[in-house]
Enzyme design. Structure first.
Site, PDB file in Angstrom:
ATOM      1  N   GLY A  55       0.794  -1.229   0.000  1.00 27.01           N
ATOM      2  CA  GLY A  55       0.000   0.000   0.000  1.00 27.01           C
ATOM      3  C   GLY A  55       0.821   1.270   0.000  1.00 27.01           C
ATOM      4  O   GLY A  55       0.272   2.355   0.034  1.00 27.01           O
ATOM      5  N   ASP A  57       2.946   3.868  -2.041  1.00 31.17           N
ATOM      6  CA  ASP A  57       3.109   4.183  -3.459  1.00 31.17           C
ATOM      7  C   ASP A  57       4.457   4.808  -3.760  1.00 31.17           C
ATOM      8  O   ASP A  57       5.004   4.635  -4.830  1.00 31.17           O
ATOM      9  CB  ASP A  57       2.003   5.145  -3.905  1.00 31.17           C
ATOM     10  N   HIS A  80      17.038  16.911 -14.299  1.00 33.07           N
ATOM     11  CA  HIS A  80      16.270  16.321 -15.411  1.00 33.07           C
ATOM     12  C   HIS A  80      14.973  15.710 -14.896  1.00 33.07           C
ATOM     13  O   HIS A  80      14.725  15.698 -13.691  1.00 33.07           O
ATOM     14  CB  HIS A  80      17.105  15.301 -16.177  1.00 33.07           C
ATOM     15  N   HIS A  82      13.512  12.681 -14.599  1.00 37.18           N
ATOM     16  CA  HIS A  82      13.230  11.346 -14.066  1.00 37.18           C
ATOM     17  C   HIS A  82      12.650  11.428 -12.650  1.00 37.18           C
ATOM     18  O   HIS A  82      12.987  12.329 -11.887  1.00 37.18           O
ATOM     19  CB  HIS A  82      14.512  10.500 -14.057  1.00 37.18           C
ATOM     20  N   HIS A 148      21.916  11.695 -21.558  1.00 41.26           N
ATOM     21  CA  HIS A 148      21.348  10.689 -20.646  1.00 41.26           C
ATOM     22  C   HIS A 148      20.305   9.934 -21.466  1.00 41.26           C
ATOM     23  O   HIS A 148      20.309  10.018 -22.695  1.00 41.26           O
ATOM     24  CB  HIS A 148      20.766  11.462 -19.452  1.00 41.26           C
ATOM     25  N   ASP A 202      27.660  11.028 -10.565  1.00 37.11           N
ATOM     26  CA  ASP A 202      26.809   9.838 -10.703  1.00 37.11           C
ATOM     27  C   ASP A 202      27.660   8.560 -10.690  1.00 37.11           C
ATOM     28  O   ASP A 202      28.595   8.422 -11.463  1.00 37.11           O
ATOM     29  CB  ASP A 202      26.072   9.968 -12.048  1.00 37.11           C
ATOM     30  N   SER A 373      21.753   1.538 -21.416  1.00 36.52           N
ATOM     31  CA  SER A 373      21.647   2.289 -20.162  1.00 36.52           C
ATOM     32  C   SER A 373      21.848   3.784 -20.392  1.00 36.52           C
ATOM     33  O   SER A 373      22.594   4.198 -21.280  1.00 36.52           O
ATOM     34  CB  SER A 373      22.686   1.784 -19.163  1.00 36.52           C
ATOM     35  N   GLY A 374      21.217   4.583 -19.562  1.00 37.14           N
ATOM     36  CA  GLY A 374      21.375   6.030 -19.626  1.00 37.14           C
ATOM     37  C   GLY A 374      22.497   6.539 -18.738  1.00 37.14           C
ATOM     38  O   GLY A 374      22.770   7.738 -18.698  1.00 37.14           O
ATOM     39  N   HIS A 375      23.131   5.628 -18.015  1.00 33.68           N
ATOM     40  CA  HIS A 375      24.186   6.052 -17.080  1.00 33.68           C
ATOM     41  C   HIS A 375      25.557   5.626 -17.604  1.00 33.68           C
ATOM     42  O   HIS A 375      25.716   4.517 -18.113  1.00 33.68           O
ATOM     43  CB  HIS A 375      23.956   5.423 -15.705  1.00 33.68           C
ATOM     44  N   ASP A 450       1.339   7.259   0.826  1.00 34.34           N
ATOM     45  CA  ASP A 450       0.214   6.433   0.401  1.00 34.34           C
ATOM     46  C   ASP A 450      -0.645   7.261  -0.540  1.00 34.34           C
ATOM     47  O   ASP A 450      -1.261   8.223  -0.118  1.00 34.34           O
ATOM     48  CB  ASP A 450      -0.571   6.045   1.651  1.00 34.34           C
TER      49      ASP A 450
HETATM   50 ZN   LIG Z   1      18.584   9.139 -11.561  1.00 31.90          ZN
HETATM   51 ZN   LIG Z   2      17.928   9.900 -14.829  1.00 28.40          ZN
END
Ligand SMILES: [Zn+2]
Ligand SMILES: [Zn+2]
Length: 562
Positions: A55, A57, A80, A82, A148, A202, A373-375, A450
């Site tokens: 339950g 989220d 960004h 995401h 990215h 990152d 992958s974006g990384h 929640d």
């Molecule tokens: Zn991220």
């Molecule tokens: Zn990202």
């Protein structure tokens, strides 16, 4: 106790940097930088719960530290769009006194979140573009283009009185970006030659060798799929994968198919991206999802949500033949064009099995190169360190093993000339022109959300939900004489969702008598106090269930005083 009590007193002006999320974990990225009276926040992300939190989220960072300093929070900077960078914006925004800076696409993805939360914030969203510089109190904040897995991503350079600090956001080095917008090597290098005090970078893919590769690399695999598939092509992806959408739209145009966006996430984001010019769909190539049924399969590509096996996503509905518009046939191909996030494998596997049962072909990353992958991988992360040559290096975005590995790689790249700080969420890192060290700890934690409005969930709610989910519900209805504390008749016991087997069946049959015995073993004082007796019955009956059946249902006694 204020968090400041635990801090070492500074001498002279210092820059303080603290991450409230994103260190020693993936997701809910949030970092605060402060100098004097100015505090700015970079990113406000969420993370998604694993299945042991029924339950729940969303999970956001605990914002106590920022609440304590709310009068100083002068701006929110977004790298960004995401969710692990913008998902918590609605929860943070009320604490921010100033504007929210981000690129147009990032802000466009924040906008519906504010509306959903009934927040008036539209005029506070200030679009920026790469190489723009804005002044916020003691900071000059500069934006640098990075590449990215989605368009319009930036790193941030903070020009502060003690030096330049760079936060990379998420990035990889894509030298052939789908939108032609190049990674700004030049500016990173210029700042590097000016001298950078600290680099926060990152670490997500530090344990992958080589380069992650361009978004373009998936074209070959998709060309094969477009060539070989006789029926529909259904591609599941993250709803923010705008580049992947563009690539499929272009292929569809080339192969004379039409594209339908199926599922809320992909249709919303594709509309936003189209409106702002980040997704270009030639006339006649897009079709309505409601038309998919009436078109020959060979003319259709469906872009859909559900790459993680989420039960409510469009793909899961399609897989069990329960989608309004999309029915799978045996000449269709379904492509999972996303990484399986650890923990989701079972759900994804289940969806794949359903699809296979429909007779359609299933293709995923392990079979064809349908995802990239974006990384950045190790070599790209090394390149960033080489370009920037910081005095201090702080790995971010990763679990402990990624941060530790990134730290080792950085030491190798700089030949030990850079000081590496491996920090944890809540570690307050204090920088002067010359020094950088962890100087204290501020409160951190996770807040479980929640739904979008109903607020936070406590441990108790979670415990109850766990009992409900795994054990069902047992409600003894007990009449007790208000004066004597004598049980009137045999209590009725109602159950919901309790599994009936050899052990639970007799237990449920006898539950009324068991409850009577529990109450009769209590003192009159206890028995005539509804609060006490309710708790007593709850604990004892739960224990009897656990001992005799091995199950732990949620027990909710109802006491009626007679
Ligand atoms: Zn991220
Ligand atoms: Zn990202």
């Amino acid at each position: 106790m204020s968090s400041l009590d635990t801090l070492v007193e500074p001498t002279g002006p210092t820059l303080e940097v603290v991450a409230l999320g994103g260190l020693r974990e993936f997701g809910m990225n949030l970092m605060a930088l402060s100098f004097g009276e100015t505090l700015v926040v970079v990113d406000a992300g969420v993370t998604f719960p694993e299945s042991e939190l029924p339950g729940v989220d969303l999970i956001t960072p605990d914002l106590t530290y920022l609440q304590e300093h709310r009068h100083r929070i002068a701006a929110l900077i977004l790298t960004h769009g995401h969710e692990d960078h913008i998902g918590a914006v609605p929860y943070l925004l009320p604490l921010v006194q100033g504007p929210v800076y981000g690129t147009p696409l990032t802000l466009a993805m924040v906008q519906p979140k504010l509306e959903e939360h009934g927040l008036e914030g539209k005029d506070r969203l200030k679009p920026i573009k790469p190489r723009d510089v804005v002044t916020v109190g003691d900071f000059k904040i500069e934006f640098l283009r990075v590449t990215h897995s989605m368009p319009d991503c930036v790193a941030v350079a903070f020009h502060t009185p003690v030096g330049i600090v760079i936060h990379t956001g998420d990035f990889k080095v894509d030298q052939t970006p789908i939108d032609g917008e190049q990674f700004d090597f030049h500016r990173f290098a210029e700042l590097g030659s000016q001298g950078v005090l600290a680099l926060f970078a990152d670490s997500t893919n530090i344990d992958r060798k080589g380069f992650s590769g361009s978004e373009l690399e998936v074209v070959d695999a998709f060309e094969e799929i477009f060539t070989a598939t006789q029926g529909k092509i259904v591609v599941a992806m993250f709803s923010s994968s705008i580049y992947r959408m563009q690539l499929l739209v272009d292929l569809a145009a080339q192969f004379d198919r039409r594209v339908a966006f199926v599922g809320r996430g992909v249709s919303e984001n594709s509309q936003i991206a189209q409106r702002l010019g980040y997704l270009r769909i030639p006339a006649g190539v897009q079709m309505r999802d409601s038309d998919v049924r009436t078109w020959p399969g060979r003319d259709v590509v469906c872009i859909t949500t559900g790459s993680q096996g989420e039960p409510m996503a469009a793909l899961s509905r399609i897989a069990i033949d329960d989608h309004q518009h999309v029915k799978l046939q045996d000449d269709d191909t379904v492509v999972f064009s996303a990484r399986a996030i650890p923990g989701n494998e079972r759900h994804i596997g289940r969806v794949m099995n359903h699809i296979a049962r429909r007779g359609a072909d299933v293709i995923y990353e392990g079979m064809k190169h349908v995802h990239v992958s974006g990384h950045g991988s190790e070599e790209e992360l090394k390149l960033m360190i080489s370009l920037v040559r910081p005095k201090f290096f702080v790995p971010i975005h990763g679990e402990y093993r990624q941060l530790a590995r990134h730290a080792r790689v950085a030491a190798k790249v700089t030949n030990g000339r850079t000081d590496v700080i491996v920090a944890d969420n809540g570690d307050l890192i204090r920088f002067t022109r010359e020094t950088g060290e962890i100087a204290g700890k501020v409160p951190v934690g996770r807040v479980l959300i929640d739904g979008t409005r109903t607020g936070e969930i406590g441990d108790e709610v979670l415990r109850d939900r766990k009992h409900l989910a795994y054990g069902g519900l047992v409600v003894p209805v007990i009449g007790i004489n208000r004066q004597s504390g004598v049980v009137e008749g045999v209590p009725e016991v109602i159950t919901r969702g309790v599994v009936l087997d050899d052990r639970t069946e007799p237990l449920i049959r006898d539950a009324g008598m068991i409850v009577t015995e529990i109450i009769e073993a209590c003192s009159v004082e206890e028995r005539t106090d509804p609060g006490l007796i309710q708790e007593k019955v709850r604990v004892d009956l739960q224990r009897v269930f656990r001992k005799r059946s091995g199950r732990r249902p949620l027990v909710v006694p109802v006491i009626m005083e007679i």
